[in-house]
Structures are given as structure tokens and as C-alpha cells.
Design an enzyme around this catalytic site. Structure first.
Site, PDB file in Angstrom:
ATOM      1  N   LYS A 133       0.862  -1.185   0.000  1.00  0.00           N
ATOM      2  CA  LYS A 133       0.000   0.000   0.000  1.00  0.00           C
ATOM      3  C   LYS A 133       0.897   1.233   0.000  1.00  0.00           C
ATOM      4  CE  LYS A 133      -3.842   2.011   2.676  1.00  0.00           C
ATOM      5  NZ  LYS A 133      -4.777   1.801   3.819  1.00  0.00           N
ATOM      6  N   SER A 149      -9.717   1.905   2.846  1.00  0.00           N
ATOM      7  CA  SER A 149      -8.830   2.721   2.045  1.00  0.00           C
ATOM      8  C   SER A 149      -7.772   1.892   1.297  1.00  0.00           C
ATOM      9  CB  SER A 149      -8.109   3.750   2.930  1.00  0.00           C
ATOM     10  OG  SER A 149      -7.292   3.078   3.881  1.00  0.00           O
ATOM     11  N   SER A 169     -10.030  -0.638   6.977  1.00  0.00           N
ATOM     12  CA  SER A 169      -9.448  -0.545   5.630  1.00  0.00           C
ATOM     13  C   SER A 169      -8.711  -1.763   5.117  1.00  0.00           C
ATOM     14  CB  SER A 169      -8.520   0.657   5.549  1.00  0.00           C
ATOM     15  OG  SER A 169      -9.283   1.812   5.497  1.00  0.00           O
TER      16      SER A 169
END
Ligand code: GLN
Length: 483
Positions: free
Chosen positions: A76, A151, A175
Site C-alpha cells: 500500500k 482505504s 481498511s
């Protein structure tokens, strides 16, 4: 070779079926060919990946390979990566090349894993749909008109689309688990402090936690093996022994006590999701578990409490982006104040600004007691609910999300409707507990996630409980047609 899980790739590399360079190149080619459809990567680190793959192949020849040596993964774009742009999905950091590696990244590097690239995400991890990214929305491989969740939406989309075998994510209020649920993946949010936050760009420091996103619980265990541990660079990382999380995956579940919180089966929950979660529970009963209803009475308060605490911490954490030290700076500032104002006005997107405003307000003199302090008191009540229930059952189960993946644009005009997506995931971040989401069926062709919550540092138990279910079912093996 591109359809294998991490565990299978590890075995194939060990057997010499193919080299890490061949495997890595195949992934890089596929990303190039297909990611324009999904927008799951912000940066593809071709050169770095091939160098690491080459080094991994050499290391294997020297007999020094670990389980993850030569296996490609994606990070990420919130994890600082030495020499690589680390944007956190924000214009503010569009020009930021990290001068160091996050502990999570260096742990994977030390194990010999290969970094394919950095995945798309909601700006500073604020969001539930990946629509708040400066780099544009990301698409769900199960239906490209829909969001992959957020997210960590880019990590989820990349793995679901087969553009990475697994990826890292972070979970402040859901997330990892929510995008895992929306994309038919297995995701684990560890106990607060289990995984170092060093070099993980801060959103809400008392809630943020990194974790694995993969196709199976076995793969999550392999990843947690290298992610977990105390870190001298993170004073909130826990001094708690790290297990070999793969060693206990196969333990029988006879006698497992499951609690079903009645508040998780409210009318907000899509009835088809309720039915699928109930059938997963039946499967667990068949595996030897016993089930009882429990109550987490303050569940409804988790949304208002979280949306005071997280923005408060964010408003403080994001004050460092001032145009002075690093990141975006406006052009030709008149004076210092003009620079602050225009830099932050230009660099942050609207959701981030909304949260900075809410957080600053909640922390301000005269309002602090009414908002921030009250929210912290509610947080304690929520934590006590969990402690009470978990003294009586081994794990808590329920849905991960109230709905399946929604359409891109469907919830962007109403922030509160978007925040309600987090109703079942937020509470355990407030309590600091670990949780997982795993595939448990489909509603109208869209994946549904089962959430499992455990006691502090019960990651072994959670992975074991998830793995046994995956031995008995095949939901997690289903792939989107486009693949
Ligand atoms: N959707 C939640 C938020 O917007 C959680 C995000 C996260 O876990 N990073 O804050």
C-alpha cells in the site's frame, strides 16, 4: 504460475519450477497489460522488483532462502519505501521520494520478498471506497463499475485481479477488512501494536495498524510471520512473542466457542449478507464449534466516537504537511501564512480537509470536553463490551460490511452514508483488537465477507479459525471472470 497463492509460489520457487526473475517479469507484464482497467497501482517498481528478484534467486542458490524469498508482493502506498515515491494517495506527497523503508517494508525485504509496486489508496487512508485518491478511483475486478472498498482499495483490487499474489494494507477503522470483503480476499487487522507503524504514514496513530491482504488465511499467516514484532523505532509496538503463525493453522475447532453479537444483525444489514453469514456459522458448527448470542450494546456509538477520535488525531498528524519540510509547496508564496494556506489548500483533497476541520474543532478549547473527551469515554465502554464478551467466547463472528461493493459515485455526496459502511469494523480498532475478513459467499455475483474478531494477540487463533473454514469451503478460490 500467476494463479498461485503465496504458499504455492513459495513451494514452486523452492522446487525450481521457475525463477523469481521469471515470476516477477510475468507479474510486471500483466500489470502493464491490465492495470489501466483497475488503476490499482500508483507506482510500479519494475527496476527494483527485478533487482530484488535477481538477488532472491542468488540467495536461493546459496541455500539461504526463507518462505518468502523471491515471492512478489505489493505495498500500500502508505508504507515508506526507500528511493520510491510514497504518496499516501495525496497530491501533498506526489513529489515525495522516501529516504527510508518502513519497518514492514524492510521486514519483507529482509525475508527476500520482491516489491512489485505501490498500490492506490484513499488519501491518507481516509475513506471506504478508494474514491478519495488523488490518483483517481480504483475499480473492483468483480464489477468494474463498483468500488473495491477502501482505504486499501488498490491492494485489494490488485490481488483480486491477479496483479499481485498478496499485498500489505493498513486498517484504522476497517481498511483491510472492508476491501477484502468487497474483493473476495482474506485480510487480517492485527492487534494494535503487533505490527510496527514506523514508516507507515500516520492517519490516526492510536488506531492505525498494518496487516496482510491475500487470497487465503495461510498466505496471511506467512505474511504476518515477517510483519509482526517489536520495533525499537515504534514505541507503541508490542513486546509480545511472535508465533510461527503457520504452525497452528490446522488445529481442530472442536469446542470453539463463537459469539454472535445481536447488534451486528440489525436492519442496516443486507438480508442476503445475513443469510450467508448464518450459513458460514452453520459450517463452523459442523466443524465442532458451539454458538451463542452475545451483546455489544455500544456498537452504534462506534461510528460517532470513531469519527471524532480519528479526525482529531489526523488533524494533529497532518499538521506536519506545511510546505516547509517536504511534500507539496505552493508556488511564489507572498509570506509564511500565504504559503501555509495555499500549500495545504492545494495539497489536500476535500475529505482530508473535512477531517482536519472536524478534528481541529473537536480538540479546541471549549469543545474538547463535549466531543473528544466524550468520544474517549465511549471508546472505553466499547472496549469493555468486547473484554466482557471475549471472557466468555473464543471468537466473535458477524458480517464485515452492511452491504456488498457499491457503485463508483454512489455514496460520494453523503459522507455520513459512507461512514456507515464502517459500522461493523470500527469498534475493534477502538478496542485495539485483532480481526479478519474472509470470503463466505456471493450476493448478486458480488463477494461477501465474514468477520472474525479475537482477543488481544489471538492472531494464531483467528488464522486457525479462518484456515479451517477455507479447508471446508471454496469461496476464497473463486476469481472474477475478467481474470
Ligand atoms: N473508512 C474509515 C475511514 O475513513 C476507515 C479507514 C481506514 O481504516 N484507514 O476513516
Amino acid at each position: 504460475m500467476l494463479d498461485k497463492t503465496l504458499a504455492e509460489l513459495s513451494t514452486s520457487l523452492e522446487q525450481g519450477d521457475f525463477s523469481s526473475v521469471e515470476l516477477t517479469q510475468a507479474y510486471l507484464d500483466l500489470i502493464k497489460a491490465k492495470d489501466s482497467t483497475y488503476n490499482s497501482y500508483i507506482t510500479v517498481t519494475d527496476e527494483l522488483a527485478l533487482q530484488q528478484a535477481q538477488a532472491a534467486d542468488e540467495r536461493r542458490q546459496q541455500g539461504k532462502a526463507t518462505a518468502l524469498t523471491g515471492v512478489p508482493i505489493a505495498h500500500k502506498d502508505i508504507f515508506c519505501t526507500l528511493g520510491v515515491k510514497t504518496s499516501a494517495g495525496s497530491k501533498m506527497l506526489d513529489n515525495f521520494i522516501s529516504p527510508y523503508d518502513a519497518t514492514v517494508v524492510s521486514n519483507f525485504n529482509n525475508a527476500g520478498a520482491v516489491t512489485l509496486g505501490k498500490t492506490n489508496m484513499d488519501e491518507f487512508a481516509m475513506g471506504s471506497s478508494n474514491e478519495n485518491s488523488y490518483y483517481g478511483a480504483c475499480r473492483n475486478p468483480w464489477d468494474t463499475a463498483r468500488v473495491p472498498g477502501g482505504s486499501s482499495g488498490g491492494s485489494a483490487a490488485a490481488v483480486a485481479a491477479g496483479l499481485a499474489p498478496a499485498a500489505t494494507g493498513t486498517d484504522t477503522g476497517g481498511s483491510i477488512r472492508q476491501p477484502a470483503a468487497f474483493c473476495n480476499l482474506t485480510g487480517l487487522k492485527p492487534t494494535y501494536g503487533r505490527v510496527s507503524r514506523f514508516g507507515m504514514i500516520a492517519y490516526a496513530s492510536s488506531l492505525d495498524q498494518g496487516g496482510p491482504m491475500a487470497r487465503t488465511a495461510h498466505d496471511c499467516a506467512l505474511m504476518l510471520n515477517v510483519m509482526a514484532g517489536i520495533d525499537g523505532n515504534d514505541s507503541t509496538s508490542a513486546d509480545h512473542p511472535v508465533a510461527d503463525y503457520t504452525a497452528t493453522l490446522d488445529q481442530p475447532l472442536s469446542g470453539l466457542k463463537i459469539g454472535l453479537p445481536k447488534e451486528f444483525f440489525s436492519e442496516q444489514l443486507n438480508p442476503e449478507i445475513a443469510t450467508l453469514v448464518q450459513s458460514a456459522i452453520k459450517e463452523y458448527e459442523a466443524l465442532g464449534a458451539t454458538v451463542k448470542e452475545v451483546s455489544l450494546p455500544n456498537t452504534a456509538l462506534s461510528v460517532p466516537a470513531y469519527y471524532i477520535i480519528a479526525p482529531s488525531e489526523a488533524s494533529s498528524n497532518l499538521s506536519r504537511f506545511d510546505g516547509v519540510r517536504y511534500g507539496h509547496r505552493c508556488s511564489d508564496p507572498k509570506d509564511l501564512e500565504d504559503m501555509y494556506k495555499r500549500t495545504r489548500g492545494e495539497g489536500f483533497g476535500s475529505e482530508v480537509k473535512r477531517r482536519i476541520l472536524v478534528g481541529t474543532y473537536a480538540l479546541s478549547e471549549g469543545f474538547y470536553d463535549a466531543y473528544y473527551k466524550k468520544a474517549q469515554q465511549i471508546r472505553r465502554l466499547i472496549q469493555q463490551d468486547f473484554v466482557r464478551v471475549l471472557s466468555d467466547v473464543d471468537v466473535i463472528m458477524g458480517p464485515t460490511t452492511p452491504t456488498t461493493a457499491f457503485n463508483i459515485g454512489e455514496k460520494t455526496t453523503d459522507p455520513v452514508e459512507m461512514y456507515m459502511e464502517d459500522i461493523f469494523t470500527l469498534s475493534l480498532n477502538l478496542a485495539g483488537l485483532p480481526g479478519m475478513s474472509l470470503p463466505c459467499g456471493f450476493s448478486n455475483g458480488l463477494p461477501v465477507g465474514l468477520q472474525i474478531i479475537g482477543n488481544y494477540f489471538a492472531e494464531e487463533k483467528l488464522l486457525n479459525v479462518a484456515h479451517k473454514y477455507q479447508q471446508a469451503t471454496d469461496w476464497h478460490t473463486r476469481k472474477p471472470e475478467a481474470r
